[in-house]
Each structure stands twice: as C-alpha cells, then as structure tokens.
Design a protein around this motif. Structure first.
Motif, mmCIF file in Angstrom:
data_model
loop_
_atom_site.group_PDB
_atom_site.id
_atom_site.type_symbol
_atom_site.label_atom_id
_atom_site.label_comp_id
_atom_site.label_asym_id
_atom_site.label_seq_id
_atom_site.Cartn_x
_atom_site.Cartn_y
_atom_site.Cartn_z
ATOM 1 N N ASP A 110 0.836 -1.206 0.000
ATOM 2 C CA ASP A 110 0.000 0.000 0.000
ATOM 3 C C ASP A 110 0.867 1.251 0.000
ATOM 4 O O ASP A 110 0.590 2.207 -0.725
ATOM 5 C CB ASP A 110 -0.936 0.018 1.217
ATOM 6 C CG ASP A 110 -2.052 -1.003 1.130
ATOM 7 O OD1 ASP A 110 -2.311 -1.543 0.027
ATOM 8 O OD2 ASP A 110 -2.673 -1.272 2.187
ATOM 9 N N LEU A 111 1.920 1.252 0.809
ATOM 10 C CA LEU A 111 2.819 2.396 0.881
ATOM 11 C C LEU A 111 3.467 2.653 -0.480
ATOM 12 O O LEU A 111 3.523 3.798 -0.950
ATOM 13 C CB LEU A 111 3.886 2.125 1.948
ATOM 14 C CG LEU A 111 4.886 3.231 2.250
ATOM 15 C CD1 LEU A 111 5.311 3.145 3.712
ATOM 16 C CD2 LEU A 111 6.094 3.152 1.369
ATOM 17 N N VAL A 112 3.957 1.598 -1.118
ATOM 18 C CA VAL A 112 4.602 1.739 -2.424
ATOM 19 C C VAL A 112 3.604 2.263 -3.453
ATOM 20 O O VAL A 112 3.921 3.173 -4.236
ATOM 21 C CB VAL A 112 5.252 0.407 -2.866
ATOM 22 C CG1 VAL A 112 5.690 0.449 -4.323
ATOM 23 C CG2 VAL A 112 6.431 0.075 -1.952
ATOM 24 N N ARG A 113 2.382 1.729 -3.451
ATOM 25 C CA ARG A 113 1.331 2.216 -4.369
ATOM 26 C C ARG A 113 1.068 3.707 -4.154
ATOM 27 O O ARG A 113 0.986 4.470 -5.108
ATOM 28 C CB ARG A 113 0.031 1.453 -4.139
ATOM 29 C CG ARG A 113 -0.204 0.326 -5.068
ATOM 30 C CD ARG A 113 -1.632 -0.228 -4.915
ATOM 31 N NE ARG A 113 -1.583 -1.645 -5.011
ATOM 32 C CZ ARG A 113 -1.500 -2.500 -3.988
ATOM 33 N NH1 ARG A 113 -1.496 -2.087 -2.752
ATOM 34 N NH2 ARG A 113 -1.439 -3.796 -4.206
ATOM 35 N N GLU A 114 0.918 4.100 -2.880
ATOM 36 C CA GLU A 114 0.638 5.507 -2.553
ATOM 37 C C GLU A 114 1.739 6.439 -3.046
ATOM 38 O O GLU A 114 1.487 7.601 -3.343
ATOM 39 C CB GLU A 114 0.478 5.672 -1.038
ATOM 40 C CG GLU A 114 -0.782 5.086 -0.484
ATOM 41 C CD GLU A 114 -0.785 4.993 1.037
ATOM 42 O OE1 GLU A 114 0.092 5.599 1.692
ATOM 43 O OE2 GLU A 114 -1.667 4.288 1.567
ATOM 44 N N LYS A 115 2.948 5.938 -3.140
ATOM 45 C CA LYS A 115 4.083 6.755 -3.573
ATOM 46 C C LYS A 115 4.365 6.592 -5.066
ATOM 47 O O LYS A 115 5.409 7.019 -5.553
ATOM 48 C CB LYS A 115 5.314 6.421 -2.735
ATOM 49 C CG LYS A 115 5.077 6.784 -1.269
ATOM 50 C CD LYS A 115 6.328 6.833 -0.480
ATOM 51 C CE LYS A 115 6.059 7.306 0.922
ATOM 52 N NZ LYS A 115 5.704 8.707 1.015
ATOM 53 N N GLY A 116 3.431 5.968 -5.793
ATOM 54 C CA GLY A 116 3.543 5.861 -7.244
ATOM 55 C C GLY A 116 4.209 4.608 -7.756
ATOM 56 O O GLY A 116 4.459 4.488 -8.958
ATOM 57 N N GLY A 117 4.487 3.656 -6.882
ATOM 58 C CA GLY A 117 5.120 2.414 -7.310
ATOM 59 C C GLY A 117 4.195 1.553 -8.145
ATOM 60 O O GLY A 117 2.988 1.516 -7.917
ATOM 61 N N LYS A 118 4.794 0.866 -9.106
ATOM 62 C CA LYS A 118 4.030 0.002 -10.023
ATOM 63 C C LYS A 118 4.348 -1.483 -9.858
ATOM 64 O O LYS A 118 3.574 -2.330 -10.262
ATOM 65 C CB LYS A 118 4.334 0.378 -11.476
ATOM 66 C CG LYS A 118 4.158 1.839 -11.790
ATOM 67 C CD LYS A 118 2.728 2.160 -12.063
ATOM 68 C CE LYS A 118 2.594 3.573 -12.590
ATOM 69 N NZ LYS A 118 1.875 4.454 -11.720
ATOM 70 N N ARG A 119 5.533 -1.776 -9.289
ATOM 71 C CA ARG A 119 5.968 -3.167 -9.147
ATOM 72 C C ARG A 119 6.673 -3.337 -7.814
ATOM 73 O O ARG A 119 7.182 -2.389 -7.237
ATOM 74 C CB ARG A 119 6.950 -3.548 -10.257
ATOM 75 C CG ARG A 119 6.389 -3.429 -11.651
ATOM 76 C CD ARG A 119 7.414 -3.819 -12.698
ATOM 77 N NE ARG A 119 7.551 -5.278 -12.684
ATOM 78 C CZ ARG A 119 8.581 -5.937 -13.179
ATOM 79 N NH1 ARG A 119 9.586 -5.288 -13.713
ATOM 80 N NH2 ARG A 119 8.629 -7.245 -13.135
ATOM 81 N N MET A 120 6.724 -4.586 -7.365
ATOM 82 C CA MET A 120 7.441 -4.957 -6.142
ATOM 83 C C MET A 120 8.382 -6.100 -6.475
ATOM 84 O O MET A 120 8.071 -6.952 -7.307
ATOM 85 C CB MET A 120 6.470 -5.448 -5.066
ATOM 86 C CG MET A 120 5.456 -4.436 -4.587
ATOM 87 S SD MET A 120 6.117 -3.194 -3.493
ATOM 88 C CE MET A 120 6.665 -4.193 -2.110
ATOM 89 N N THR A 121 9.520 -6.121 -5.779
ATOM 90 C CA THR A 121 10.444 -7.240 -5.915
ATOM 91 C C THR A 121 11.036 -7.571 -4.550
ATOM 92 O O THR A 121 11.025 -6.735 -3.636
ATOM 93 C CB THR A 121 11.568 -6.944 -6.938
ATOM 94 O OG1 THR A 121 12.332 -8.139 -7.149
ATOM 95 C CG2 THR A 121 12.477 -5.823 -6.469
ATOM 96 N N LEU A 122 11.523 -8.787 -4.435
ATOM 97 C CA LEU A 122 12.171 -9.245 -3.203
ATOM 98 C C LEU A 122 13.005 -10.464 -3.512
ATOM 99 O O LEU A 122 12.862 -11.085 -4.569
ATOM 100 C CB LEU A 122 11.129 -9.558 -2.120
ATOM 101 C CG LEU A 122 10.020 -10.563 -2.458
ATOM 102 C CD1 LEU A 122 10.486 -12.006 -2.264
ATOM 103 C CD2 LEU A 122 8.808 -10.304 -1.595
ATOM 104 N N GLU A 123 13.903 -10.783 -2.587
ATOM 105 C CA GLU A 123 14.652 -12.041 -2.637
ATOM 106 C C GLU A 123 14.239 -12.859 -1.426
ATOM 107 O O GLU A 123 13.978 -12.309 -0.361
ATOM 108 C CB GLU A 123 16.168 -11.810 -2.577
ATOM 109 C CG GLU A 123 16.754 -11.179 -3.812
ATOM 110 C CD GLU A 123 16.743 -9.651 -3.765
ATOM 111 O OE1 GLU A 123 17.004 -9.032 -4.800
ATOM 112 O OE2 GLU A 123 16.466 -9.076 -2.694
#
Length: 164
Positions: A110-123
């Motif tokens: 949600d935080l990433v979306r609110e700041k304009g993020g379009k994708r997520m990644t992780l290891e």
C-alpha cells in the motif's frame, strides 16, 4: 485430545521509530542467521531517503491499544523510481502464524502504491518455504535465482516480482 487455544491479536502498522530499534534488533537476532546491526538500521532510517520501514504492534482483540505496544514485527522497502524492493520482513517467533507477516507485506505494498510504485520485488532464501508460500499467496512470481546470495551459508535466493 485437548487443543491449545491461540490468542488472537489486533495489529496496528505504523512507521518505525528510532525508539523501536531495541525491539527490532531482538526480532532481527531471533529471525536471521546474519542479523542487521543497529548501525544498518540507523543508516536506513536516518540517511536513506528511499527507505521506508514499518512496524507491527499487536495487542489482544477487544482490548484497548496499549499506549506503548512493543513491535512484534517489521518490514522494510526501498522505493527506487516506480519499484518497491523489499529489504526485510521479520516477525517475532512468539507471534508467527497470526498473519502479521501478511499484514506487514500488504502495508508495504500500500505504501509503495501511494508513492507511485508500479511493481514490487524481493529475494527469498531457497529453503524458506513459509515465506515463499506467503509471497506466492500475495501474487509474487519467481523470476530468477541469485546464486550464493546469502553470505552466511552461500544459499541461493529466488527473485520474486509482483505488479501492483
């Protein structure tokens, strides 16, 4: 056969504060073979303007939230351009299995979306099947392997991605 009743919790997620570091470092040591240092967290919180860290505070269902509920889990993410890169997620062993990791991951997304993020990644460690199951249930898909990614034992990491 009697079954042990598991206490249920309400969870509040909020930004990590410097005063949370003592509890965060305990969770870190209980969760990872090579825990981050106090300095690493201080650097993330005070110097990295791309970093965002959240804590989960748990308290019994139906009870008023304590004024100073201790963190029982945390998650971090870097926002680079329009991508969120999860840096770490951990829940205190006494609070695992209550959905706190999911709650933290959803809050980070949600935080990433609110700041304009379009994708997520992780290891994620090849052997961490619990985390892989959580991430897949949230819509993450494997997209490759980082060979020898974890320094403590040279374990591979799966790279996972999700479109928001």
């Amino acid at each position: 056969m009697a079954t042990e009743a598991r206490e249920q919790f309400d969870v509040a997620v909020e930004p990590m504060r410097l005063r949370d570091l003592g509890d965060i470092l305990k969770i870190e040591r209980l969760s990872f073979p090579t825990p981050w240092s106090r300095y690493a967290f201080l650097s993330e919180l005070l110097e990295n303007d791309r970093a965002y860290y959240l804590v989960a505070r748990a308290f019994p269902v139906g009870q008023p939230r304590p004024r100073r509920a201790r963190p029982v889990g945390y998650a971090g993410v870097w926002l680079v351009l329009d991508e969120g890169h999860v840096t770490n997620v951990a829940v205190h062993p006494d609070f695992r299995g209550y959905g706190i990791g999911r709650t933290l991951m959803e809050a980070v997304e949600d935080l990433v979306r609110e700041k304009g993020g379009k994708r997520m990644t992780l290891e994620v460690r090849r052997t961490n099947l619990v985390a892989q199951t959580l991430y897949r249930s949230l819509g993450y898909k494997s997209a490759g392997v980082r060979r020898g990614y974890y320094r403590d034992n040279n374990e591979d990491a799966f790279i996972m991605w999700k479109d928001l």
